[in-house]
Design a protein around this motif. Sequence first.
Motif, PDB file in Angstrom:
ATOM      1  N   ALA A   2      -2.427  -3.466  -0.304  1.00 60.55           N
ATOM      2  CA  ALA A   2      -1.036  -3.898  -0.210  1.00 60.55           C
ATOM      3  C   ALA A   2      -0.805  -4.672   1.070  1.00 60.55           C
ATOM      4  CB  ALA A   2      -0.122  -2.676  -0.268  1.00 60.55           C
ATOM      5  N   PRO A   3       0.148  -5.588   1.089  1.00 59.88           N
ATOM      6  CA  PRO A   3       0.498  -6.284   2.334  1.00 59.88           C
ATOM      7  C   PRO A   3       0.921  -5.277   3.395  1.00 59.88           C
ATOM      8  CG  PRO A   3       1.503  -7.364   0.444  1.00 59.88           C
ATOM      9  CD  PRO A   3       0.926  -6.089  -0.057  1.00 59.88           C
ATOM     10  N   PRO A   4       0.637  -5.537   4.670  1.00 60.39           N
ATOM     11  CA  PRO A   4       1.025  -4.619   5.746  1.00 60.39           C
ATOM     12  C   PRO A   4       2.513  -4.312   5.700  1.00 60.39           C
ATOM     13  CG  PRO A   4      -0.399  -6.341   6.596  1.00 60.39           C
ATOM     14  CD  PRO A   4      -0.067  -6.718   5.184  1.00 60.39           C
ATOM     15  N   GLY A   5       2.828  -3.045   5.940  1.00 58.45           N
ATOM     16  CA  GLY A   5       4.227  -2.638   5.938  1.00 58.45           C
ATOM     17  C   GLY A   5       4.711  -2.136   4.598  1.00 58.45           C
ATOM     18  N   LEU A   6       3.930  -2.392   3.531  1.00 57.91           N
ATOM     19  CA  LEU A   6       4.269  -1.858   2.211  1.00 57.91           C
ATOM     20  C   LEU A   6       3.355  -0.686   1.923  1.00 57.91           C
ATOM     21  CD1 LEU A   6       4.736  -5.084   0.064  1.00 57.91           C
ATOM     22  CD2 LEU A   6       6.385  -3.927   1.541  1.00 57.91           C
ATOM     23  N   ASP A   7       3.909   0.347   1.344  1.00 62.94           N
ATOM     24  CA  ASP A   7       3.134   1.548   1.073  1.00 62.94           C
ATOM     25  C   ASP A   7       2.035   1.247   0.065  1.00 62.94           C
ATOM     26  OD1 ASP A   7       2.562   4.221  -0.403  1.00 62.94           O
ATOM     27  OD2 ASP A   7       3.648   4.825   1.410  1.00 62.94           O
ATOM     28  N   TYR A  84      13.801   1.152  -2.909  1.00 59.44           N
ATOM     29  CA  TYR A  84      12.774   0.520  -2.077  1.00 59.44           C
ATOM     30  C   TYR A  84      11.412   0.453  -2.768  1.00 59.44           C
ATOM     31  CZ  TYR A  84      16.400   1.265   1.410  1.00 59.44           C
ATOM     32  OH  TYR A  84      17.587   1.261   2.079  1.00 59.44           O
ATOM     33  N   ALA A  85      11.116   1.449  -3.569  1.00 58.83           N
ATOM     34  CA  ALA A  85       9.836   1.410  -4.289  1.00 58.83           C
ATOM     35  C   ALA A  85       9.794   0.217  -5.238  1.00 58.83           C
ATOM     36  CB  ALA A  85       9.625   2.705  -5.055  1.00 58.83           C
ATOM     37  N   ARG A  86      10.920  -0.065  -5.874  1.00 63.47           N
ATOM     38  CA  ARG A  86      10.966  -1.214  -6.777  1.00 63.47           C
ATOM     39  C   ARG A  86      10.906  -2.527  -6.000  1.00 63.47           C
ATOM     40  NH1 ARG A  86      11.785  -0.063 -11.996  1.00 63.47           N
ATOM     41  NH2 ARG A  86      12.516   2.029 -12.532  1.00 63.47           N
ATOM     42  N   VAL A  87      11.536  -2.568  -4.836  1.00 66.20           N
ATOM     43  CA  VAL A  87      11.445  -3.762  -3.990  1.00 66.20           C
ATOM     44  C   VAL A  87       9.985  -4.052  -3.670  1.00 66.20           C
ATOM     45  CG1 VAL A  87      11.967  -4.729  -1.729  1.00 66.20           C
ATOM     46  CG2 VAL A  87      13.736  -3.482  -2.969  1.00 66.20           C
ATOM     47  N   GLU A  88       9.272  -3.016  -3.268  1.00 65.04           N
ATOM     48  CA  GLU A  88       7.864  -3.215  -2.909  1.00 65.04           C
ATOM     49  C   GLU A  88       7.028  -3.594  -4.125  1.00 65.04           C
ATOM     50  OE1 GLU A  88       6.200  -0.242  -0.381  1.00 65.04           O
ATOM     51  OE2 GLU A  88       7.976  -0.162   0.917  1.00 65.04           O
ATOM     52  N   GLY A  89       7.388  -3.043  -5.285  1.00 70.30           N
ATOM     53  CA  GLY A  89       6.680  -3.428  -6.501  1.00 70.30           C
ATOM     54  C   GLY A  89       6.856  -4.906  -6.807  1.00 70.30           C
ATOM     55  N   PHE A 106      11.761 -12.642   3.100  1.00 64.69           N
ATOM     56  CA  PHE A 106      12.398 -11.398   2.686  1.00 64.69           C
ATOM     57  C   PHE A 106      11.466 -10.219   2.966  1.00 64.69           C
ATOM     58  CE2 PHE A 106      13.238  -7.982  -0.260  1.00 64.69           C
ATOM     59  CZ  PHE A 106      14.606  -7.822  -0.174  1.00 64.69           C
ATOM     60  N   TYR A 107      10.189 -10.410   2.664  1.00 61.81           N
ATOM     61  CA  TYR A 107       9.198  -9.360   2.934  1.00 61.81           C
ATOM     62  C   TYR A 107       9.184  -8.989   4.411  1.00 61.81           C
ATOM     63  CZ  TYR A 107       4.427  -8.124   4.455  1.00 61.81           C
ATOM     64  OH  TYR A 107       3.353  -7.575   5.090  1.00 61.81           O
ATOM     65  N   LEU A 108       9.184  -9.987   5.284  1.00 59.35           N
ATOM     66  CA  LEU A 108       9.154  -9.714   6.727  1.00 59.35           C
ATOM     67  C   LEU A 108      10.441  -9.030   7.190  1.00 59.35           C
ATOM     68  CD1 LEU A 108       7.531 -13.074   7.867  1.00 59.35           C
ATOM     69  CD2 LEU A 108       6.453 -10.810   7.907  1.00 59.35           C
ATOM     70  N   THR A 109      11.552  -9.497   6.664  1.00 61.29           N
ATOM     71  CA  THR A 109      12.835  -8.862   7.007  1.00 61.29           C
ATOM     72  C   THR A 109      12.854  -7.415   6.524  1.00 61.29           C
ATOM     73  OG1 THR A 109      13.949 -11.001   6.814  1.00 61.29           O
ATOM     74  CG2 THR A 109      15.339  -9.044   6.752  1.00 61.29           C
ATOM     75  N   TYR A 110      12.339  -7.203   5.338  1.00 69.04           N
ATOM     76  CA  TYR A 110      12.275  -5.854   4.773  1.00 69.04           C
ATOM     77  C   TYR A 110      11.407  -4.944   5.640  1.00 69.04           C
ATOM     78  CZ  TYR A 110      10.840  -2.111   1.576  1.00 69.04           C
ATOM     79  OH  TYR A 110      10.561  -0.880   1.012  1.00 69.04           O
ATOM     80  N   VAL A 111      10.237  -5.433   6.026  1.00 67.69           N
ATOM     81  CA  VAL A 111       9.337  -4.623   6.847  1.00 67.69           C
ATOM     82  C   VAL A 111       9.987  -4.310   8.197  1.00 67.69           C
ATOM     83  CG1 VAL A 111       7.115  -4.611   8.063  1.00 67.69           C
ATOM     84  CG2 VAL A 111       7.246  -5.438   5.704  1.00 67.69           C
ATOM     85  N   MET A 112      10.623  -5.308   8.823  1.00 63.65           N
ATOM     86  CA  MET A 112      11.273  -5.064  10.118  1.00 63.65           C
ATOM     87  C   MET A 112      12.392  -4.034   9.983  1.00 63.65           C
ATOM     88  SD  MET A 112      11.364  -8.666  12.228  1.00 63.65           S
ATOM     89  CE  MET A 112      11.967  -9.720  10.923  1.00 63.65           C
ATOM     90  N   ASP A 113      13.142  -4.125   8.886  1.00 66.95           N
ATOM     91  CA  ASP A 113      14.233  -3.178   8.686  1.00 66.95           C
ATOM     92  C   ASP A 113      13.694  -1.774   8.460  1.00 66.95           C
ATOM     93  OD1 ASP A 113      17.227  -2.766   7.994  1.00 66.95           O
ATOM     94  OD2 ASP A 113      16.150  -1.853   6.303  1.00 66.95           O
ATOM     95  N   ARG A 114      12.641  -1.661   7.668  1.00 64.42           N
ATOM     96  CA  ARG A 114      12.092  -0.342   7.361  1.00 64.42           C
ATOM     97  C   ARG A 114      11.354   0.274   8.544  1.00 64.42           C
ATOM     98  NH1 ARG A 114      13.259   2.787   3.415  1.00 64.42           N
ATOM     99  NH2 ARG A 114      11.177   3.143   2.536  1.00 64.42           N
ATOM    100  N   LYS A 115      10.767  -0.579   9.376  1.00 59.36           N
ATOM    101  CA  LYS A 115       9.976  -0.062  10.502  1.00 59.36           C
ATOM    102  C   LYS A 115      10.767   0.024  11.804  1.00 59.36           C
ATOM    103  CE  LYS A 115       6.344   0.225   7.911  1.00 59.36           C
ATOM    104  NZ  LYS A 115       5.833   1.555   7.482  1.00 59.36           N
ATOM    105  N   LEU A 116      11.719  -0.873  12.013  1.00 60.97           N
ATOM    106  CA  LEU A 116      12.432  -0.927  13.291  1.00 60.97           C
ATOM    107  C   LEU A 116      13.948  -0.870  13.147  1.00 60.97           C
ATOM    108  CD1 LEU A 116      10.297  -3.749  14.967  1.00 60.97           C
ATOM    109  CD2 LEU A 116      10.210  -1.303  15.504  1.00 60.97           C
TER     110      LEU A 116
END
Length: 670
Positions: A2-7, A84-89, A106-116
């Motif tokens: 998976a891309p970094p930041g996605l489970d 969020y699981a569906r977003v990552e899917g 969107f992916y980068l924004t999502y990862v930043m929001d989920r991580k920071l």
Amino acid sequence: GAPPGLDEAEGDGFAREGAAGKEGVPLKGRPEDLRTWRALAEGAVKESNPRQARKMFETLLRRLPLAERYWLQYCKAEFKAKNYARVEGILKRTLRTLESVNLWMFYLTYVMDRKLGEASEAAKNPGMEKVARKEVEEAFEYALKHIGFSFEAGTIWIEYIKFIESQKCDSQYDLGNRALAVRTAYARAVKVPVLNLEDLWKGFEEKERGNVSPEVQQEYMKAKAVYLERKSLLQGLSYGELPEPSSGSRNPALAKWKAVLEYEKSNPERVGDSALKKRVRHIYTKALSSLFFYPEMWYDFAQYEMHSNDPISSNSVLERSLLALPDSLMMHFAVADSLEQQGRLDKAREVYSKLEKKHPCPLLFIQFQHFERRVDGIAAARAVFRRARQSAACDSTVFATAANIEFHNNKDPRVARNVFELGLKRFPRDVGFIVQYMRFLEHLNEDTDLITLYERVLAQLDPRDAFPIWERYREFAARFVSDGGSIKSLASIEKRMEEVYPEHKATMTGFAGIAHRYAYLGQFPSLQADLAFFERHQGLSVGPHARMLAGMPVGGADSVEGATGVGGSHGNGFRQGAPPSSGLGGAARISGDVDSAKTPGILKKLDSLLPTSLGPGVRPLHTEFYLGQVANFDLPPKSLFTRKRRKQVKLDENDAEATDVFKKRKRSRA
């Protein structure tokens, strides 16, 4: 992975579920009508119920999988609902296949929001911030690796630099490391020809205080040159929305995208083979998001992959093309040809078999017969013919194909004759098929059988349909009978024609009635008195073999390709220095065959010089015929191409082909 930041696990089930197409909604409208899909797209965006919106998006994007705007809307809808699981899917399904900068952002924004973000673990436990920032940095690097070359990727570079600059520093050492990281990111970014290149360069100069190294300056200038060229080529092109339906008219976007592709294939950045391929694929994906219903673009993409020694990717493109164009026979045939060329015969046969079930038609049965004869022999081809005879879509062309395969490919004239006889019982008044049967007997030099067939069909055909058969019969008697035939027999057939067509007595009796005897393979009597005669007698019947140009037929009754079921318009020909000659079918006006609003003056004026139609129900000539005459032959003195009138011609610029022909003709006259 998976891309970094996605489970690694979260979202995988939803990604597979969506790809398998388990969810969806019934369409409100015809699926072949793009308005149906536009209405669905608008409804999905406005839908407040997440579950219903999901079904609508899935239905839409299974049919139009390159509409990146709606993938993004889909992501946002699921994110808003905190699914969020569906977003990552969704992200796992689309990031690498669509190569959309907007989705990557969107992916980068999502990862930043989920991580920071405020609700993240790092916000609750400051000790985890360093680890979280490392994951976000990996996500940025992953994005830049896969999409950083894209023309729109400047926003990703800018956001990456902002992210680095947001790093908290507790010491002078940390400040120095952050400054170095920022300068390094800028130095990388200004070497890439992206949309925001000039802004990135200004930011870099500020950081370097004007002391940019000559090497980086040189790389920037190279990138800027490519950036300006790409900007010019991409100007006015749109992508990522719902595609426009294809039409018969010329689409300027098609030519523009092809120009962009040619530019990218020229490798303006001078990158390695792998990087070049990634760039070209990226442009094909962008182009297809707009030209989704254009088979030539899908085929070009597949050919590019094949020429790049990647048959697996080529086959993947072809499979996707069939999902995009389920109603394109040509695309299916092209896919089958490609699979056959690779030796994947079962897969190629599968393409034909699916077409036979979904879109049975004469051409499908024709191509399927030829395919089976090539790869599996005559028994397999005959099996296709047997099935075709049971289909309501079967017509005379299918019988003609089967007979010609037996004769030419299998070298069995006995079976071929049986097939022709079977077809004649089923299509006793199909002139095109009858002509094919006659051509077969001509190959065998079976005079008796051929005369019997002529008499058989002429006795049952309507005279309005029988003229091309009479022409062939008359010419057979004149030129192709064993031992040369006799003028007496020829005159007898001419007399019978005169009786069948009394309304055309003027062109079938006297001197006009024997003119056909002296016109052959495009050769016409062309001395002064002859020319005057032809000028006075427009619309003479001269026969199919007289209407030959440089040894090749212009079309007509002798050609199975143009008949009903097999035929079409009757051909005409010009002899150099001679007026036009025509048969009953060949005198139809051009105005009945082309749209007058789009017909250039060159053809309208030429039409005024042609003889009028000699009967109702006669098909008009093809426009290409006239263009061929303009390009290759001298026309009568009244032609618009005489030196005095050449300057008076005004052409409709919409018809580039006619314009080009006229220019060519003009140069040859100069």
